[in-house]
Design an enzyme around this catalytic site. Structure first.
Site, PDB file in Angstrom:
ATOM      1  N   SER A   1      31.880  35.787  50.806  1.00 30.85           N
ATOM      2  CA  SER A   1      31.683  35.077  49.543  1.00 30.85           C
ATOM      3  C   SER A   1      30.253  35.217  49.061  1.00 30.85           C
ATOM      4  O   SER A   1      29.318  35.211  49.859  1.00 30.85           O
ATOM      5  CB  SER A   1      32.035  33.597  49.710  1.00 30.85           C
ATOM      6  OG  SER A   1      31.840  32.928  48.482  1.00 30.85           O
TER       7      SER A   1
ATOM      8  N   THR B   1      38.787  35.707  44.429  1.00 30.69           N
ATOM      9  CA  THR B   1      37.444  35.716  43.835  1.00 30.69           C
ATOM     10  C   THR B   1      37.373  35.010  42.478  1.00 30.69           C
ATOM     11  O   THR B   1      36.354  35.096  41.784  1.00 30.69           O
ATOM     12  CB  THR B   1      36.942  37.173  43.684  1.00 30.69           C
ATOM     13  OG1 THR B   1      38.014  37.981  43.189  1.00 30.69           O
ATOM     14  CG2 THR B   1      36.477  37.731  45.013  1.00 30.69           C
TER      15      THR B   1
ATOM     16  N   GLY C   1      41.031  29.004  46.965  1.00 34.46           N
ATOM     17  CA  GLY C   1      41.944  30.037  47.433  1.00 34.46           C
ATOM     18  C   GLY C   1      41.523  30.589  48.777  1.00 34.46           C
ATOM     19  O   GLY C   1      42.342  30.708  49.699  1.00 34.46           O
TER      20      GLY C   1
ATOM     21  N   GLY D   1      43.747  24.319  40.521  1.00 38.34           N
ATOM     22  CA  GLY D   1      43.408  24.229  41.938  1.00 38.34           C
ATOM     23  C   GLY D   1      44.650  23.970  42.777  1.00 38.34           C
ATOM     24  O   GLY D   1      44.838  24.555  43.853  1.00 38.34           O
TER      25      GLY D   1
ATOM     26  N   CYS E   1      48.109  17.054  38.280  1.00 40.33           N
ATOM     27  CA  CYS E   1      46.683  16.887  38.014  1.00 40.33           C
ATOM     28  C   CYS E   1      46.409  15.539  37.377  1.00 40.33           C
ATOM     29  O   CYS E   1      47.311  14.910  36.804  1.00 40.33           O
ATOM     30  CB  CYS E   1      46.115  18.021  37.167  1.00 40.33           C
ATOM     31  SG  CYS E   1      46.597  17.969  35.468  1.00 40.33           S
TER      32      CYS E   1
ATOM     33  N   CYS F   1      42.080  27.325  30.654  1.00 36.11           N
ATOM     34  CA  CYS F   1      41.699  26.169  31.473  1.00 36.11           C
ATOM     35  C   CYS F   1      41.331  25.045  30.504  1.00 36.11           C
ATOM     36  O   CYS F   1      40.166  24.716  30.332  1.00 36.11           O
ATOM     37  CB  CYS F   1      40.505  26.604  32.323  1.00 36.11           C
ATOM     38  SG  CYS F   1      40.007  25.417  33.532  1.00 36.11           S
TER      39      CYS F   1
ATOM     40  N   LYS G   1      41.576   9.853  41.184  1.00 31.88           N
ATOM     41  CA  LYS G   1      40.863  11.134  41.047  1.00 31.88           C
ATOM     42  C   LYS G   1      39.575  11.107  41.872  1.00 31.88           C
ATOM     43  O   LYS G   1      39.234  12.091  42.528  1.00 31.88           O
ATOM     44  CB  LYS G   1      40.557  11.399  39.565  1.00 31.88           C
ATOM     45  CG  LYS G   1      40.103  12.833  39.287  1.00 31.88           C
ATOM     46  CD  LYS G   1      40.070  13.130  37.813  1.00 31.88           C
ATOM     47  CE  LYS G   1      39.432  14.487  37.527  1.00 31.88           C
ATOM     48  NZ  LYS G   1      40.342  15.622  37.603  1.00 31.88           N
TER      49      LYS G   1
HETATM   50  C1  LIG Z   1      35.455  22.776  34.794  1.00 29.90           C
HETATM   51  C2  LIG Z   1      36.741  22.961  35.549  1.00 29.90           C
HETATM   52  C3  LIG Z   1      37.522  21.848  35.870  1.00 29.90           C
HETATM   53  C4  LIG Z   1      38.738  22.010  36.549  1.00 29.90           C
HETATM   54  N1  LIG Z   1      39.487  20.914  36.853  1.00 29.90           N
HETATM   55  C5  LIG Z   1      40.626  21.062  37.578  1.00 29.90           C
HETATM   56  C6  LIG Z   1      41.409  19.916  37.957  1.00 29.90           C
HETATM   57  O1  LIG Z   1      41.074  18.782  37.624  1.00 29.90           O
HETATM   58  N2  LIG Z   1      42.527  20.128  38.705  1.00 29.90           N
HETATM   59  C7  LIG Z   1      42.913  21.394  39.088  1.00 29.90           C
HETATM   60  O2  LIG Z   1      43.924  21.525  39.777  1.00 29.90           O
HETATM   61  N3  LIG Z   1      42.205  22.484  38.742  1.00 29.90           N
HETATM   62  C8  LIG Z   1      41.069  22.347  38.004  1.00 29.90           C
HETATM   63  N4  LIG Z   1      40.338  23.456  37.657  1.00 29.90           N
HETATM   64  C9  LIG Z   1      40.786  24.778  38.120  1.00 29.90           C
HETATM   65  C10 LIG Z   1      40.321  25.030  39.549  1.00 29.90           C
HETATM   66  O3  LIG Z   1      38.966  24.746  39.667  1.00 29.90           O
HETATM   67  C11 LIG Z   1      40.611  26.481  39.902  1.00 29.90           C
HETATM   68  O4  LIG Z   1      42.006  26.637  39.889  1.00 29.90           O
HETATM   69  C12 LIG Z   1      40.083  26.844  41.277  1.00 29.90           C
HETATM   70  O5  LIG Z   1      38.678  26.740  41.330  1.00 29.90           O
HETATM   71  C13 LIG Z   1      40.517  28.257  41.618  1.00 29.90           C
HETATM   72  O6  LIG Z   1      40.093  28.568  42.902  1.00 29.90           O
HETATM   73  P1  LIG Z   1      39.835  30.082  43.341  1.00 29.90           P
HETATM   74  O7  LIG Z   1      39.580  30.039  44.795  1.00 29.90           O
HETATM   75  O8  LIG Z   1      40.931  30.928  42.823  1.00 29.90           O
HETATM   76  O9  LIG Z   1      38.533  30.534  42.504  1.00 29.90           O
HETATM   77  P2  LIG Z   1      37.094  29.907  42.386  1.00 29.90           P
HETATM   78  O10 LIG Z   1      37.090  28.445  42.643  1.00 29.90           O
HETATM   79  O11 LIG Z   1      36.572  30.367  41.074  1.00 29.90           O
HETATM   80  O12 LIG Z   1      36.251  30.601  43.537  1.00 29.90           O
HETATM   81  C14 LIG Z   1      35.945  31.955  43.543  1.00 29.90           C
HETATM   82  C15 LIG Z   1      35.243  32.298  44.848  1.00 29.90           C
HETATM   83  O13 LIG Z   1      34.993  33.696  44.887  1.00 29.90           O
HETATM   84  C16 LIG Z   1      33.611  33.937  45.145  1.00 29.90           C
HETATM   85  N5  LIG Z   1      33.240  35.180  44.467  1.00 29.90           N
HETATM   86  C17 LIG Z   1      33.300  35.465  43.138  1.00 29.90           C
HETATM   87  N6  LIG Z   1      32.875  36.720  42.921  1.00 29.90           N
HETATM   88  C18 LIG Z   1      32.548  37.242  44.124  1.00 29.90           C
HETATM   89  C19 LIG Z   1      32.051  38.500  44.556  1.00 29.90           C
HETATM   90  N7  LIG Z   1      31.808  39.520  43.725  1.00 29.90           N
HETATM   91  N8  LIG Z   1      31.804  38.668  45.874  1.00 29.90           N
HETATM   92  C20 LIG Z   1      32.051  37.671  46.770  1.00 29.90           C
HETATM   93  N9  LIG Z   1      32.516  36.474  46.417  1.00 29.90           N
HETATM   94  C21 LIG Z   1      32.773  36.260  45.111  1.00 29.90           C
HETATM   95  C22 LIG Z   1      32.896  32.696  44.609  1.00 29.90           C
HETATM   96  O14 LIG Z   1      31.637  32.551  45.222  1.00 29.90           O
HETATM   97  C23 LIG Z   1      33.893  31.600  45.010  1.00 29.90           C
HETATM   98  O15 LIG Z   1      33.707  31.268  46.364  1.00 29.90           O
HETATM   99  C24 LIG Z   1      39.146  23.311  36.932  1.00 29.90           C
HETATM  100  C25 LIG Z   1      38.353  24.432  36.607  1.00 29.90           C
HETATM  101  C26 LIG Z   1      37.170  24.264  35.919  1.00 29.90           C
HETATM  102  C27 LIG Z   1      36.316  25.477  35.600  1.00 29.90           C
END
Ligand SMILES: Cc1cc2nc3c(=O)[nH]c(=O)nc-3n(C[C@H](O)[C@H](O)[C@H](O)COP(=O)(O)OP(=O)(O)OC[C@H]3O[C@@H](n4cnc5c(N)ncnc54)[C@H](O)[C@@H]3O)c2cc1C
Length: 405
Positions: free
Chosen positions: A36, A106, A13, A313, A346, A161, A382
């Site tokens: 971050s 986050t 994100g 994602g 996906c 998830c 993939k």
């Molecule tokens: C095991 C697993 C497998 C997955 N497989 C798939 C897939 O095959 N295909 C798919 O589309 N999606 C998949 N997903 C979902 C996908 O990973 C998430 O949708 C995606 O990671 C979301 O991105 P995000 O940026 O919202 O959050 P995140 O990836 O969780 O990132 C959060 C960010 O915020 C930061 N952060 C958190 N707290 C704080 C704080 N207090 N201060 C500062 N920074 C902070 C972290 O360091 C990180 O940089 C999977 C998820 C998991 C857990």
């Protein structure tokens, strides 16, 4: 004076928002700062591969500071501790960062406390939801190979998830067969979903039949509408059923918003997620947006055991692009039309093959009949997608979302 845009979170994100904003706004128009707690971007969808020993963390991550600097985006390696929507400031351990626009990306907090014994660091259960947890799970998988025994793979009530749990069940099956150990490891798959392939989005095309067939074909027992309530060192307890023996218990928890958001006045819903509108603007707080797992999304209908809506994602990238374009339009004095509903693509790793799923829109009723396709080519796709995504993201380039996930 340049507009100040702060992005909390440096993952799918956060990076997508930053790169997309820079496509629309030059450094003279806006300062963009990513804050971050993690210096490295981790390709989270590959964490199940880390758990089964097919990837190292180094192979699926990179330092974000360089790519962001190349796009004239500042990087602050700090933990966000709170957000003051009145003063318009993001508090970190190192001080406050004022903003005109704030994008909260986050992600989640794993609510591991929802299942007694889930751990993974303070209980016998395991989970692949973050890099440290997937690394811990990898050691547990190695221990299973040395001392085989029954395995339970599943998701807790309220999980959102579910895809990675299917992947882990199939990957473990594949790994154990290659090691000629499968006959010593009964595998049980437990899911809160009312039927296989519901995935928190009400199912999609023939994914249910495909998953039923493949689990049965591989001799993986399964139970749907299963409410996991406790994990002990040698069993998994499920509501209304006898305890299942298990020496390796992998259970994905329900998710909540991170503490800094959950504790910031006027920002979160009761679960700590951000309520947003169709532009991903916060419904109340001025100038605040939410994208990715950090946003609140209602479940698709009621189910006997709660299952929450997935925020993948691919969906996170769509949200980030919509939010970034909306911010750029507002700065230019235009009003951006809200994009339609989210779609999802996906690829599920099934060990020796992959299954591709394309759903548009994610919530039923749907315009298009979901595509479900299976084969070795999807596993290859993939792997190629992971490499290509990392290559682009590390160079400050955005991946076209249409390539699939
Ligand atoms: C095991 C697993 C497998 C997955 N497989 C798939 C897939 O095959 N295909 C798919 O589309 N999606 C998949 N997903 C979902 C996908 O990973 C998430 O949708 C995606 O990671 C979301 O991105 P995000 O940026 O919202 O959050 P995140 O990836 O969780 O990132 C959060 C960010 O915020 C930061 N952060 C958190 N707290 C704080 C704080 N207090 N201060 C500062 N920074 C902070 C972290 O360091 C990180 O940089 C999977 C998820 C998991 C857990």
């Amino acid at each position: 004076m340049a507009v100040r845009i702060v992005i909390a979170g440096g993952s799918f994100g956060g990076l997508t928002t930053a790169y997309e904003l820079r496509r629309h706004l030059g450094p003279d128009q806006a300062t963009i700062t990513v804050i971050s707690k993690d210096r490295r971007f981790v390709f989270v969808p590959s964490l199940p591969w880390v758990a089964v020993g097919r990837r190292s963390l180094e192979q699926i991550s990179f330092d974000v500071a360089g790519p962001l600097a190349s796009k004239h985006v500042g990087f602050v390696h700090q933990v966000v501790t709170g957000i003051d929507t009145e003063r318009k400031g993001v508090a970190t351990e190192g001080g406050e960062h004022p903003y005109d626009f704030l994008v909260v990306a986050t992600g989640h907090r794993s609510a591991n406390e929802a299942v007694e014994g889930l751990g993974p660091f303070d209980g016998p259960g395991h989970s692949p939801m973050s890099a440290p947890e997937a690394t811990e799970l990898r050691s547990a998988v190695q221990a299973l190979l040395e001392q085989p025994g029954p395995v339970v793979v599943g998701a807790a009530p309220g999980a959102s998830c579910i895809g990675p749990v299917y992947e882990l069940a199939f990957e473990l099956d594949h790994l154990l067969r290659r090691r000629k150990l499968r006959h010593r490891v009964p595998i049980t798959f437990l899911t809160p979903e009312p039927f296989l392939g519901h995935m928190g989005m009400g199912g999609a095309g023939k994914i249910r039949q495909l998953l039923e067939g493949r689990l049965e074909e591989r001799d993986i027992s399964y139970a749907t509408s299963a409410a996991v309530k406790r994990i002990t060192a040698d069993a998994v307890e499920v509501e209304g059923a006898s305890p299942l023996p298990s020496v390796l218990s992998i259970v994905i928890p329900p998710l909540a918003g991170i503490e800094a958001v959950a504790n910031s006045a006027g920002l979160p819903n009761p679960k700590g997620f951000l309520p947003v509108d169709a532009h991903y603007r916060h419904q109340v707080a001025d100038g605040v947006y939410g994208v990715g797992v950090a946003v609140a999304m209602a479940p698709v209908g009621d189910t006997p055991v709660p299952v929450n809506f997935p925020k993948t994602g691919h969906m996170t990238e769509q949200m980030a692009q919509i939010a970034a374009r909306d911010i750029a339009a507002r700065i230019a004095g235009r009003s951006e039309e809200a994009a339609g509903e989210l779609s999802a693509r996906c690829v599920l790793d099934m060990g020796d093959r992959g299954a591709y799923l394309a759903v548009d829109p994610v919530r039923p009723p749907r315009d298009a009949i979901p595509t479900v396709s299976e084969g070795r080519r999807w596993l290859l796709a993939k792997r190629v997608f992971e490499r290509t995504y990392l290559w682009h993201a590390e160079r400050g380039r955005r991946m076209p979302s249409t390539l699939g996930w």
